[in-house]
Scaffold this motif. Sequence first.
Motif, PDB file in Angstrom:
ATOM      1  N   ILE A 194       1.308 -13.824  -5.042  1.00  0.00           N
ATOM      2  CA  ILE A 194       2.550 -13.541  -5.761  1.00  0.00           C
ATOM      3  C   ILE A 194       2.497 -12.090  -6.194  1.00  0.00           C
ATOM      4  CG2 ILE A 194       4.008 -14.091  -7.748  1.00  0.00           C
ATOM      5  CD1 ILE A 194       2.784 -16.863  -7.844  1.00  0.00           C
ATOM      6  N   ASN A 195       3.447 -11.308  -5.726  1.00  0.00           N
ATOM      7  CA  ASN A 195       3.563  -9.931  -6.208  1.00  0.00           C
ATOM      8  C   ASN A 195       4.669  -9.881  -7.248  1.00  0.00           C
ATOM      9  OD1 ASN A 195       2.668  -8.736  -2.985  1.00  0.00           O
ATOM     10  ND2 ASN A 195       1.470  -8.504  -4.841  1.00  0.00           N
ATOM     11  N   THR A 196       4.284  -9.504  -8.449  1.00  0.00           N
ATOM     12  CA  THR A 196       5.228  -9.576  -9.562  1.00  0.00           C
ATOM     13  C   THR A 196       6.050  -8.303  -9.721  1.00  0.00           C
ATOM     14  OG1 THR A 196       3.494  -8.806 -11.055  1.00  0.00           O
ATOM     15  CG2 THR A 196       3.798 -11.187 -10.872  1.00  0.00           C
ATOM     16  N   GLY A 197       5.783  -7.280  -8.881  1.00  0.00           N
ATOM     17  CA  GLY A 197       6.539  -6.029  -9.018  1.00  0.00           C
ATOM     18  C   GLY A 197       6.195  -5.365 -10.328  1.00  0.00           C
ATOM     19  N   ASN A 198       7.181  -5.246 -11.226  1.00  0.00           N
ATOM     20  CA  ASN A 198       6.905  -4.643 -12.532  1.00  0.00           C
ATOM     21  C   ASN A 198       6.321  -5.635 -13.530  1.00  0.00           C
ATOM     22  OD1 ASN A 198       7.881  -2.141 -11.766  1.00  0.00           O
ATOM     23  ND2 ASN A 198       9.978  -2.696 -12.284  1.00  0.00           N
ATOM     24  N   GLY A 199       6.361  -6.906 -13.168  1.00  0.00           N
ATOM     25  CA  GLY A 199       5.931  -7.937 -14.122  1.00  0.00           C
ATOM     26  C   GLY A 199       4.432  -7.894 -14.352  1.00  0.00           C
ATOM     27  N   CYS A 200       4.020  -8.072 -15.598  1.00  0.00           N
ATOM     28  CA  CYS A 200       2.607  -7.923 -15.929  1.00  0.00           C
ATOM     29  C   CYS A 200       1.917  -9.260 -16.145  1.00  0.00           C
ATOM     30  CB  CYS A 200       2.456  -7.047 -17.156  1.00  0.00           C
ATOM     31  SG  CYS A 200       3.606  -7.502 -18.443  1.00  0.00           S
ATOM     32  N   HIS A 201       2.541 -10.348 -15.714  1.00  0.00           N
ATOM     33  CA  HIS A 201       1.933 -11.672 -15.880  1.00  0.00           C
ATOM     34  C   HIS A 201       2.591 -12.645 -14.913  1.00  0.00           C
ATOM     35  CE1 HIS A 201       5.641 -11.589 -18.211  1.00  0.00           C
ATOM     36  NE2 HIS A 201       5.758 -12.835 -17.824  1.00  0.00           N
ATOM     37  N   LEU A 202       1.933 -13.752 -14.649  1.00  0.00           N
ATOM     38  CA  LEU A 202       2.570 -14.842 -13.913  1.00  0.00           C
ATOM     39  C   LEU A 202       3.307 -15.709 -14.925  1.00  0.00           C
ATOM     40  CD1 LEU A 202      -0.356 -15.905 -11.531  1.00  0.00           C
ATOM     41  CD2 LEU A 202       1.643 -14.508 -10.955  1.00  0.00           C
ATOM     42  N   ASP A 217      -0.686 -10.384  -8.498  1.00  0.00           N
ATOM     43  CA  ASP A 217      -0.882  -8.940  -8.662  1.00  0.00           C
ATOM     44  C   ASP A 217       0.491  -8.297  -8.639  1.00  0.00           C
ATOM     45  OD1 ASP A 217      -3.886  -8.239  -8.424  1.00  0.00           O
ATOM     46  OD2 ASP A 217      -3.585  -9.585  -6.725  1.00  0.00           O
ATOM     47  N   GLN A 218       0.582  -7.124  -9.249  1.00  0.00           N
ATOM     48  CA  GLN A 218       1.882  -6.448  -9.201  1.00  0.00           C
ATOM     49  C   GLN A 218       2.230  -6.074  -7.767  1.00  0.00           C
ATOM     50  OE1 GLN A 218       1.781  -3.364 -12.342  1.00  0.00           O
ATOM     51  NE2 GLN A 218       2.868  -4.847 -13.596  1.00  0.00           N
ATOM     52  N   GLN A 219       1.254  -5.516  -7.057  1.00  0.00           N
ATOM     53  CA  GLN A 219       1.475  -5.097  -5.669  1.00  0.00           C
ATOM     54  C   GLN A 219       0.294  -5.521  -4.801  1.00  0.00           C
ATOM     55  OE1 GLN A 219       4.295  -3.473  -4.869  1.00  0.00           O
ATOM     56  NE2 GLN A 219       4.981  -3.085  -6.955  1.00  0.00           N
ATOM     57  N   THR A 220       0.454  -5.441  -3.536  1.00  0.00           N
ATOM     58  CA  THR A 220      -0.550  -5.636  -2.465  1.00  0.00           C
ATOM     59  C   THR A 220      -0.983  -7.088  -2.227  1.00  0.00           C
ATOM     60  OG1 THR A 220      -2.766  -5.507  -3.520  1.00  0.00           O
ATOM     61  CG2 THR A 220      -1.621  -3.401  -3.083  1.00  0.00           C
ATOM     62  N   MET A 221      -1.500  -7.278  -1.012  1.00  0.00           N
ATOM     63  CA  MET A 221      -2.029  -8.580  -0.598  1.00  0.00           C
ATOM     64  C   MET A 221      -3.559  -8.553  -0.655  1.00  0.00           C
ATOM     65  SD  MET A 221       0.340 -10.730   0.702  1.00  0.00           S
ATOM     66  CE  MET A 221      -0.476 -11.667   2.002  1.00  0.00           C
ATOM     67  N   HIS A 222      -4.158  -7.517  -1.245  1.00  0.00           N
ATOM     68  CA  HIS A 222      -5.612  -7.347  -1.145  1.00  0.00           C
ATOM     69  C   HIS A 222      -6.392  -8.580  -1.592  1.00  0.00           C
ATOM     70  CE1 HIS A 222      -5.155  -2.675  -1.444  1.00  0.00           C
ATOM     71  NE2 HIS A 222      -4.699  -3.183  -0.319  1.00  0.00           N
ATOM     72  N   ASP A 223      -6.049  -9.097  -2.762  1.00  0.00           N
ATOM     73  CA  ASP A 223      -6.822 -10.221  -3.292  1.00  0.00           C
ATOM     74  C   ASP A 223      -6.619 -11.473  -2.438  1.00  0.00           C
ATOM     75  OD1 ASP A 223      -7.818  -8.529  -5.145  1.00  0.00           O
ATOM     76  OD2 ASP A 223      -6.902  -9.497  -6.901  1.00  0.00           O
ATOM     77  N   ALA A 224      -5.387 -11.693  -1.967  1.00  0.00           N
ATOM     78  CA  ALA A 224      -5.133 -12.859  -1.109  1.00  0.00           C
ATOM     79  C   ALA A 224      -5.917 -12.740   0.191  1.00  0.00           C
ATOM     80  CB  ALA A 224      -3.636 -12.992  -0.825  1.00  0.00           C
ATOM     81  N   GLU A 225      -6.030 -11.540   0.702  1.00  0.00           N
ATOM     82  CA  GLU A 225      -6.792 -11.351   1.946  1.00  0.00           C
ATOM     83  C   GLU A 225      -8.274 -11.659   1.730  1.00  0.00           C
ATOM     84  OE1 GLU A 225      -5.463  -7.408   2.827  1.00  0.00           O
ATOM     85  OE2 GLU A 225      -3.570  -8.172   3.676  1.00  0.00           O
ATOM     86  N   ARG A 226      -8.779 -11.266   0.566  1.00  0.00           N
ATOM     87  CA  ARG A 226     -10.190 -11.580   0.264  1.00  0.00           C
ATOM     88  C   ARG A 226     -10.400 -13.090   0.187  1.00  0.00           C
ATOM     89  NH1 ARG A 226     -11.330  -7.884  -4.919  1.00  0.00           N
ATOM     90  NH2 ARG A 226     -13.227  -9.144  -5.032  1.00  0.00           N
ATOM     91  N   ILE A 227      -9.468 -13.799  -0.426  1.00  0.00           N
ATOM     92  CA  ILE A 227      -9.589 -15.264  -0.522  1.00  0.00           C
ATOM     93  C   ILE A 227      -9.389 -15.895   0.859  1.00  0.00           C
ATOM     94  CG2 ILE A 227      -8.592 -17.361  -1.526  1.00  0.00           C
ATOM     95  CD1 ILE A 227     -10.121 -15.569  -3.553  1.00  0.00           C
ATOM     96  N   ASP A 228      -8.440 -15.362   1.611  1.00  0.00           N
ATOM     97  CA  ASP A 228      -8.156 -15.874   2.962  1.00  0.00           C
ATOM     98  C   ASP A 228      -9.432 -15.835   3.820  1.00  0.00           C
ATOM     99  OD1 ASP A 228      -6.258 -16.800   4.958  1.00  0.00           O
ATOM    100  OD2 ASP A 228      -6.560 -14.842   5.920  1.00  0.00           O
ATOM    101  N   ALA A 229     -10.240 -14.810   3.618  1.00  0.00           N
ATOM    102  CA  ALA A 229     -11.475 -14.661   4.391  1.00  0.00           C
ATOM    103  C   ALA A 229     -12.481 -15.781   4.095  1.00  0.00           C
ATOM    104  CB  ALA A 229     -12.107 -13.295   4.108  1.00  0.00           C
TER     105      ALA A 229
END
Lengths: 264, 113
Positions: free
Chosen positions: A136-144, A116-128
């Motif tokens: 991976i936070n890509t900042g301005n990047g729009c892809h891995l 994701d560009q920002q935040t840990m939200h999705d990782a936290e959902r998976i962590d649960a």
Amino acid sequence: MCDTCGCGSEDEEVILRKPGKEGEHFHLEGEDHLHHHGEDLGQSHHHHHEAREIVVEQNVLSRNDLLAERNRGYFEARGVTAFNLVSSPGAGKTSLLEQTIRDLKEEKKFFVIEGDQQTMHDAERIDATGVPVIQINTGNGCHLDARMIHTAVKEMDIPEGAVLMIENVGNLVCPSLFDLGEHKRVVVISVPEGDDKPVKYPTMFRSSHLCIINKTDLLPYVDFDLEKVREYARQVNPEIEILELSVKTGEGMDRWYQWLRENS
Amino acid sequence: MHELSIAMSIVDLAEEYAAKEEAQRVLEMEIEVGELSGVVTEALDFAMEEAVAGTLCEKARWKIIPIPGEVRCRACGHVFPSDSLFSDCPRCGQAGVELVRGNEMRLRSILVE
Ligand SMILES: Nc1nc2c(ncn2[C@@H]2O[C@H](COP(=O)(O)OP(=O)(O)OP(=O)(O)O)[C@@H](O)[C@H]2O)c(=O)[nH]1
Ligand SMILES: [Mg+2]
Ligand SMILES: [Zn+2]
Ligand SMILES: [Zn+2]
Ligand SMILES: [Zn+2]
Ligand SMILES: [Zn+2]
């Protein structure tokens, strides 16, 4: 500026983190990143001052492709199957992963990389769900890209036979151009997005192995022609497999699980 | 701004070749972009200005050479020029084509000193 290593603005740099260890983060490895700014070059013993042509004839993304092949080799050597999940923002990639992990985690060892560009939200959902995950936070990047995956995988120690799920940044343009070294690419579209996605983003459908049409529970409320999507998708990619499901109601999930079993 | 990562890859590649030749700087870049590659030329042009900053390509000019799209009808094999992967075959009228040409994103050559 991040307080751990004093690196520059967190908005622009790629940062990798694990849930529960937000204080510790790491950056991309420098090995493949060439940024010569001319300093050391001036010291070289022969100087050429006359202009001359160099024939390059290289694919612009050849370096990413090379690293992706390296990732693929690493996965193959370990018997790890990697999937690259791509979609527009909000099509349901994280929801699909959460449900899949909950249903199959006794059967398969899952590892997840979240982009994701920002935040840990999705990782936290998976962590649960209890499986290992790196954000991976890509900042301005729009892809891995392949280098990000290479760096993340090194931090994960993925065992023999595991399944690596990579959730790409929500975007149907750039992720289609960047091979990560995955075995199969899965494009997720959802009913509210409309049925012309394959026409608008042909490159993504051309490069995917499976197309999941999610949120079929919303079909009664939206003008969405399933037949039309199938037809469009097969026009750009006759080999693409297509599955319809609803993560919300569970309808069609068994076919997705069967596909996963057949492909990992 | 989806073309920025492409622009940065072009600059990285140009720098790599320039460094191999121990060049001081890149003066020119010739870039081929296929009409069916999904890359928007104007956006790439714009992104290049940002991507060259602080690199060996800082002072370079670049030329973007469009490669026209060409597709083959899956039904009858007819090859014809097209700017879309969703065109009907002018010979047999069927939909469904495969790409022959126009997917390129290549750095053709650079001029260095
Ligand atoms: N009605 C319905 N909603 C769904 C379904 N699957 C996911 N959603 C909802 O869609 C929204 C987005 O889901 P996510 O799983 O976060 O989507 P995503 O693709 O991971 O989003 P990004 O990571 O931001 O690109 C959430 O509100 C989900 O609850 C479904 O099958 N039906
Ligand atoms: Mg998500
Ligand atoms: Zn840092
Ligand atoms: Zn992009
Ligand atoms: Zn660079
Ligand atoms: Zn034809």
